[in-house]
Design a protein around this motif. Sequence first.
Motif, PDB file in Angstrom:
ATOM      1  N   GLY A   1      88.205  50.816  71.324  1.00 27.80           N
ATOM      2  CA  GLY A   1      87.010  51.661  71.282  1.00 27.80           C
ATOM      3  C   GLY A   1      86.743  52.164  69.869  1.00 27.80           C
ATOM      4  N   HIS A   2      87.813  52.615  69.186  1.00 27.41           N
ATOM      5  CA  HIS A   2      87.641  53.051  67.790  1.00 27.41           C
ATOM      6  C   HIS A   2      87.181  51.888  66.917  1.00 27.41           C
ATOM      7  CE1 HIS A   2      89.010  57.124  68.093  1.00 27.41           C
ATOM      8  NE2 HIS A   2      90.259  56.821  68.409  1.00 27.41           N
ATOM      9  N   SER A   3      87.818  50.731  67.071  1.00 29.98           N
ATOM     10  CA  SER A   3      87.425  49.605  66.215  1.00 29.98           C
ATOM     11  C   SER A   3      86.000  49.149  66.533  1.00 29.98           C
ATOM     12  CB  SER A   3      88.427  48.450  66.305  1.00 29.98           C
ATOM     13  OG  SER A   3      88.326  47.781  67.533  1.00 29.98           O
ATOM     14  N   SER A   4      85.502  49.537  67.714  1.00 30.39           N
ATOM     15  CA  SER A   4      84.121  49.233  68.089  1.00 30.39           C
ATOM     16  C   SER A   4      83.176  50.367  67.723  1.00 30.39           C
ATOM     17  CB  SER A   4      84.030  48.961  69.599  1.00 30.39           C
ATOM     18  OG  SER A   4      84.826  47.853  69.948  1.00 30.39           O
ATOM     19  N   GLY A   5      83.697  51.353  67.006  1.00 25.27           N
ATOM     20  CA  GLY A   5      82.843  52.408  66.468  1.00 25.27           C
ATOM     21  C   GLY A   5      82.811  53.703  67.262  1.00 25.27           C
ATOM     22  N   LEU A   6      83.612  53.817  68.311  1.00 24.15           N
ATOM     23  CA  LEU A   6      83.582  55.031  69.124  1.00 24.15           C
ATOM     24  C   LEU A   6      84.520  56.096  68.552  1.00 24.15           C
ATOM     25  CD1 LEU A   6      83.573  53.599  72.758  1.00 24.15           C
ATOM     26  CD2 LEU A   6      81.636  54.135  71.259  1.00 24.15           C
ATOM     27  N   ALA A   7      84.059  57.338  68.554  1.00 25.22           N
ATOM     28  CA  ALA A   7      84.850  58.478  68.094  1.00 25.22           C
ATOM     29  C   ALA A   7      85.450  59.189  69.301  1.00 25.22           C
ATOM     30  CB  ALA A   7      83.960  59.450  67.320  1.00 25.22           C
TER      31      ALA A   7
END
Length: 139
Positions: A65-71
């Motif tokens: 999720g982080h690597s997909s841009g989610l914080a």
Amino acid sequence: MTVASASNPLSKGDHALKIVDDVASAIGQQDPPGGNIEGYGPVGQNVVYLEKGTNYSRTGPHELGHSSGLAHIKDLMETLPSGKTRPYTTDSFPGNLMHQSQDMNSQGQPAAGYSIESFQVKEMYRLYKAGALNRGRQQ
Ligand SMILES: [Zn+2]
């Protein structure tokens, strides 16, 4: 999903999950006092670090999720009907994938889970269409 090796190297579009003994030292950081960095997923890159022995089934998707841009949910701002903003909390979106494993809600219950919201899917799609994801760094 395969195991990368000398005879099965990563190709540019592959995503790598690296299982390491200590994520903090693998990424050149230190664990916070009393805490442990279980995973790391740099935004837009194709590598995710997971600490050996962590909860792979949740930390893996969380870091993707982080690597997909989610914080993290608690790092996002909510816009109220008045137009004012305030930070979301660990009470927001119960069971969301982007709460941290150690996050507790105001009732003292774990906030983290596996669900994602439509706004998160839209954000990943927006970043994908903008070319901000899958930039190929796997180190
Ligand atoms: Zn996180």
